[in-house]
Design a protein around this motif. Sequence first.
Motif, PDB file in Angstrom:
ATOM      1  N   ALA A 305       0.801  -1.225   0.000  1.00 30.25           N
ATOM      2  CA  ALA A 305       0.000   0.000   0.000  1.00 30.25           C
ATOM      3  C   ALA A 305       0.836   1.279   0.000  1.00 30.25           C
ATOM      4  O   ALA A 305       0.299   2.366   0.087  1.00 30.25           O
ATOM      5  N   CYS A 307       2.126   3.657   1.651  1.00 32.17           N
ATOM      6  CA  CYS A 307       2.352   4.631   2.718  1.00 32.17           C
ATOM      7  C   CYS A 307       2.670   4.054   4.105  1.00 32.17           C
ATOM      8  O   CYS A 307       3.262   4.750   4.918  1.00 32.17           O
ATOM      9  N   GLU A 356       2.493   7.978  -4.366  1.00 31.25           N
ATOM     10  CA  GLU A 356       1.647   7.976  -3.172  1.00 31.25           C
ATOM     11  C   GLU A 356       1.783   9.333  -2.495  1.00 31.25           C
ATOM     12  O   GLU A 356       2.883   9.777  -2.172  1.00 31.25           O
ATOM     13  N   CYS A 459      -4.334   9.721   2.336  1.00 27.36           N
ATOM     14  CA  CYS A 459      -3.368   9.321   1.317  1.00 27.36           C
ATOM     15  C   CYS A 459      -4.100   9.110   0.002  1.00 27.36           C
ATOM     16  O   CYS A 459      -5.307   8.872  -0.030  1.00 27.36           O
TER      17      CYS A 459
HETATM   18 ZN    ZN Z   1      -1.776   5.045   1.483  1.00 23.06          ZN
END
Ligand code: ZN
Length: 500
Positions: A305, A307, A356, A459
């Motif tokens: 993912a 982050c 991101e 995010c």
């Molecule tokens: Zn994220």
Amino acid sequence: MRFHLEASLRLSADAGAAEKAISDFIRDAGPILEKGAPEGQGAKITEWRLAKNRIDLVIDSDRYVRAHDALLRLRRPLSELLGKQYRIGVRGMDVTAFEIEVESDREIAHRIPYVREMRHEGGRLRLILDVGEGGTLGQSEIENRIPDRIVSLLEEKLEKGYGGKTEHWELLWESEKREPKFRADPTEEMQKAGWIKHGSARGQWIYGPQATHLFRTFEAIVLEEIIGPLGYQEMIFPKLDTWDVWKKSGHAQGVYPEIYFVCPPKTRDPAFWEEVMDYYKVTHEVPLELVKEKIDLPIGGMCYAQCPTFWGFLQGMTLPNGELPMRVFDRSGTSHRYESGGIHGIERVDEFHRIEIVWLGTKEHTLEEAEKLKGCYKHIFEDILELTWRTAWVTPWFMAQEGKTGLSEMTGAGTVDYEAILPYNGNWIEFQNLSVNGEKYPKGFTVKAQSGEALWSGCSGVGLERWASAFLSQKGLDPSNWPEEFRRRFGEMPKGIRFL
Ligand code: ZN
Ligand code: ATP
Ligand code: MG
Ligand code: MG
Ligand code: MG
């Protein structure tokens, strides 16, 4: 829901002299055992007995004051009573039996930790827990609320039912329908034109100069239209996520079927690996079973993912008020997901490229920043890429991970998916998203604000393969069909690599 608990409190000495006091205490324990529960509900001590330096208790309860909670509630006042008047201490608790019953119209076939036996009888599911010392349910598990987690898990499984609930999806906004310039599958066309080739791994592509330049142009647009004007700072987030990171981010709850696991060698000693090397030298095959014996347990997985690993930078810190909202982004590497049968062209791949964007601050900061980003995205998709696209309010990833699908549990947090139509098959694909994750990350990684206010974060993952799929499937590979503004930013088409 019913709980049946048989447990003993271990005392530092024979409490014979205190029997009357204990008896009175237990007779009058009603308010302690019912506090917080609706009238007439709560826990009850159904049996008790003093056996020298042990008080044996049987506690039955409903869901309002669960039996194990009741036991914890009794410990302190009883310790005070025995300590003050009789100089006797409560040393610990032993659990000798624990059963949980929940209403259910069916059996469930799952192995749940600490559950020794599960029976379905008379419209109820009866769980008999494994009690006692050594990895089974004892004092520390009760203190750590393991029984409550078992109940939540059970409820989640029962609620999911057969086939599972579908995720929430609600249209927020839709662009005008722009006439497609192209109706073919862009992956096939790119292969024909020599822009991309299959990589050796499943769901992996090698991007030639033309496709790479397209990705870099998308990146440049994000830099010029978002990163620069909104003031995001670039960082490099690690691309191997440990279990520790995923425990804190919440991914440890459900990410397993989709991750590429990472295993280190058991040792770096070449002698330990010599057998493998020799086997290869003779057979020209890698002895996978042997390799399997020589690697350690997975330490985590490859970036999923993007982050979560960033948060290690802030972990345990307090952020000065002047630093908020904080804005950073990462574009330093690939993400990997085991997409199984779902892989298709460059639309759904196992190895992909994303920018991101991460921001955090107070709730107001975070929501306000989300709106600014949405404004920038709209400008890009309307005026530069000229897509047929829409946005939808969907179940956020962090709830999907935890098996929750409703939106009632959120208070301003949530996910917006950006979708584009693929004219060649009529499907809409999610080409990026934007999430306000509430307090999830700051709490998970214990990050605080100087002001003491709750910290929120958001995010947004810009998927370059998905942008390419959306753009090329609507506009084709020929720049003369591309929107003027995009063509200008793209510049000259690289000449690519030719073969005989
Ligand atoms: Zn994220
Ligand atoms: P999908 O619903 O298509 O499976 P997702 O909701 O699982 O995507 P997210 O976890 O929200 O994806 O990841 C953020 C972004 O990363 C997506 O919006 C998309 O742009 C990109 N992405 C996710 N999975 C893939 C994939 N397998 N191939 C290419 N891009 C992907
Ligand atoms: Mg997915
Ligand atoms: Mg999705
Ligand atoms: Mg998504």
